[in-house]
Design a protein around this motif. Structure first.
Motif, PDB file in Angstrom:
ATOM      1  N   CYS A 108       0.831  -1.200   0.000  1.00  0.00           N
ATOM      2  CA  CYS A 108       0.000   0.000   0.000  1.00  0.00           C
ATOM      3  C   CYS A 108       0.872   1.258   0.000  1.00  0.00           C
ATOM      4  O   CYS A 108       0.546   2.251  -0.651  1.00  0.00           O
ATOM      5  CB  CYS A 108      -0.937  -0.006   1.217  1.00  0.00           C
TER       6      CYS A 108
ATOM      7  N   ASP B 124      -8.193  -2.177  -4.717  1.00  0.00           N
ATOM      8  CA  ASP B 124      -8.495  -2.214  -3.283  1.00  0.00           C
ATOM      9  C   ASP B 124      -7.179  -2.156  -2.516  1.00  0.00           C
ATOM     10  O   ASP B 124      -6.103  -2.444  -3.062  1.00  0.00           O
ATOM     11  CB  ASP B 124      -9.254  -3.499  -2.932  1.00  0.00           C
ATOM     12  N   TYR B 125      -7.270  -1.773  -1.245  1.00  0.00           N
ATOM     13  CA  TYR B 125      -6.062  -1.731  -0.429  1.00  0.00           C
ATOM     14  C   TYR B 125      -6.437  -1.840   1.042  1.00  0.00           C
ATOM     15  O   TYR B 125      -7.577  -1.611   1.440  1.00  0.00           O
ATOM     16  CB  TYR B 125      -5.260  -0.454  -0.683  1.00  0.00           C
ATOM     17  N   ASP B 126      -5.451  -2.218   1.843  1.00  0.00           N
ATOM     18  CA  ASP B 126      -5.598  -2.262   3.299  1.00  0.00           C
ATOM     19  C   ASP B 126      -4.387  -1.534   3.876  1.00  0.00           C
ATOM     20  O   ASP B 126      -3.263  -2.036   3.829  1.00  0.00           O
ATOM     21  CB  ASP B 126      -5.638  -3.717   3.791  1.00  0.00           C
TER      22      ASP B 126
ATOM     23  N   GLU C 100      -3.541  -0.717   6.991  1.00  0.00           N
ATOM     24  CA  GLU C 100      -2.891  -1.308   8.167  1.00  0.00           C
ATOM     25  C   GLU C 100      -2.052  -2.530   7.814  1.00  0.00           C
ATOM     26  O   GLU C 100      -0.976  -2.731   8.366  1.00  0.00           O
ATOM     27  CB  GLU C 100      -3.946  -1.699   9.212  1.00  0.00           C
ATOM     28  N   LYS C 101      -2.532  -3.339   6.891  1.00  0.00           N
ATOM     29  CA  LYS C 101      -1.793  -4.531   6.484  1.00  0.00           C
ATOM     30  C   LYS C 101      -0.695  -4.195   5.475  1.00  0.00           C
ATOM     31  O   LYS C 101       0.193  -5.010   5.207  1.00  0.00           O
ATOM     32  CB  LYS C 101      -2.733  -5.568   5.862  1.00  0.00           C
TER      33      LYS C 101
ATOM     34  N   ARG D  29      -1.088  -7.682  11.997  1.00  0.00           N
ATOM     35  CA  ARG D  29      -0.521  -8.033  10.692  1.00  0.00           C
ATOM     36  C   ARG D  29       0.475  -9.181  10.828  1.00  0.00           C
ATOM     37  O   ARG D  29       1.348  -9.177  11.683  1.00  0.00           O
ATOM     38  CB  ARG D  29       0.165  -6.807  10.095  1.00  0.00           C
TER      39      ARG D  29
ATOM     40  N   GLU E 279      -2.427 -12.010   4.143  1.00  0.00           N
ATOM     41  CA  GLU E 279      -3.046 -10.709   4.401  1.00  0.00           C
ATOM     42  C   GLU E 279      -3.671 -10.112   3.143  1.00  0.00           C
ATOM     43  O   GLU E 279      -4.514  -9.221   3.230  1.00  0.00           O
ATOM     44  CB  GLU E 279      -2.011  -9.728   4.962  1.00  0.00           C
TER      45      GLU E 279
ATOM     46  N   LEU F  80      -8.462  -9.588   0.286  1.00  0.00           N
ATOM     47  CA  LEU F  80      -8.758  -8.521  -0.667  1.00  0.00           C
ATOM     48  C   LEU F  80      -9.105  -9.101  -2.032  1.00  0.00           C
ATOM     49  O   LEU F  80     -10.012  -8.631  -2.714  1.00  0.00           O
ATOM     50  CB  LEU F  80      -7.562  -7.571  -0.794  1.00  0.00           C
TER      51      LEU F  80
END
Length: 400
Positions: A74, A108-110, A112-113, A186, A233, A237
């Protein structure tokens, strides 16, 4: 005696043929390079001046099909996101080569991860998809490869570069720890495979070319500690966005390798016995009958030592990779061997060799595959053998 030598040569030939059919233990699977991509992300500052960041990504998808989706970190595309993506003047591109680039889109993205998924407008035939494999505890200590485009490599040496997959850097290390990050939950993989800026988002692969992690960062406190986010992780997604991806399966892929490996262990043990029996020396019993005291010896059966033999005289000897203290020293990088792996001495009162594992990483094993408990002296009779981490590192014990 001549027949024994012929038998030994025959068995050794069979062993070499069998091992040739098994992939080299620390070999990098070059097909990984056919999946990675250089990512450029740009965003305007407050004065409208474009700033660019680069990272690495790799394609995922069904095996054998043209891939369309890319995994990266990310933070590689973070400024593009903060700028408002394309509507805010941001740019997001992937480069196949110096003059061959294509726009990419954020799926899409995360945060925190620290994982993100990108896509191309259409599937491409310029790259292939990599299979993913969720890491497990039994991978601890195994060899891994970090692949990417570290910017420092191009800044340190002004190399002629095309930004194609052939310009990627590959660093090798091992899995040293699995951990969960406090606060985010994570899942991370700790390794000593070197990373630097630009490597972010690239794959951390096993020797069979499957991805277990996404290269993320190095430690600010220790230059030998690096981290990758587990692929577990990013899988949610992909599932959430209905994106197909391939997962590595060992089913049916390792039967022959396992058979050859077992045969190799058996043949190595037989070859060791044949070599010892073919020595033109009187047996220990005959020497004792003549009043000669047999000498305890330790012999390495590893090819790199060419039959090196060490006599034992009252004091124990150490075996491992550190030549400063080890009487039998393996080359750096020898699979399965720690710096100070084990020690051996001969107990005359017990008429036995005493082997102690010095809390090695990969373990010390009897010839039957039983692991010796660390720091626990284990008695072994003359004409027996043990090995360090791998059967190729066999040590033979005898009285001569």
């Amino acid at each position: 005696m001549k027949k024994l030598r012929i038998l030994g040569v025959t068995l050794l030939t069979i062993l070499m043929m069998g091992l040739a059919a098994v992939p080299a233990m620390a070999a990098f699977d070059r097909t990984v390079l056919d999946s990675i991509i250089l990512i450029y992300a740009g965003a305007p500052d407050k004065d409208g001046v474009m700033n660019y960041w680069r990272g690495t990504g790799f394609f995922v998808g069904k095996e054998g099909e043209k891939p369309q989706y890319i995994i990266t970190n990310c933070h590689v595309v973070e400024d593009f996101i903060l700028a408002g993506k394309a509507s805010g003047g941001g740019e997001l591109k992937v480069m196949y080569g110096k003059d061959d680039e294509e726009e990419a889109y954020l799926v899409d993205y995360d945060y925190e991860k620290d994982v993100a998924v990108l896509r191309l407008a259409e599937p491409t035939d310029k790259r292939v998809a990599l299979m993913m494999q969720e890491p497990s505890e039994d991978m601890l200590g195994t060899t891994v490869h970090a692949v990417g485009f570290p910017q420092a490599a191009d800044l340190t040496v002004e190399a002629v570069t095309s930004f194609s997959s052939s310009d990627a850097s590959v660093t090798t290390g091992s899995v040293s720890r699995f951990l969960t990050e406090s606060g985010t939950g994570r899942k991370l993989i700790q390794t000593d495979a070197a990373l630097s800026g630009g490597n972010s988002g690239g794959p951390l692969t096993t020797e069979n070319g499957t991805v277990i992690g996404i290269n993320t960062a190095g430690s600010a406190l220790d230059q030998n500690l690096f981290y990758a986010v587990s692929v577990s992780e990013v899988m949610p997604l992909l599932t959430r966005n209905d994106i197909a991806y391939g997962v590595y399966s060992e089913k049916g892929s390792s039967n022959m390798t396992m058979i050859i490996a077992i045969a190799a262990v058996v043949i190595l043990a037989v070859v060791a016995v044949v070599i010892v029996m073919s020595k033109k020396k009187k047996p220990a019993q005959a020497q004792e009958a003549e009043g000669k005291k047999p000498i305890p010896v330790v012999r390495s059966m590893a090819a790199q030592h060419n039959g090196q033999t060490v006599q034992l005289h009252n004091q124990p000897i150490q075996i491992g990779r550190d030549p400063a203290v080890c009487r039998i020293a393996y080359r750096d990088g020898t699979p399965g061997v720690s710096s100070k792996h084990c020690q051996v001495y001969y107990s005359e009162g017990d008429n036995a060799f005493v082997v102690t594992d010095l809390n090695s990483t990969y373990g010390t094993f009897l010839s039957n595959g039983q692991r010796i408990a660390p720091n626990v002296p284990t008695k072994m009779a003359p004409k027996s053998s043990f090995y360090l981490g791998d059967a190729e590192n066999t040590i033979y014990l005898d009285l001569e």
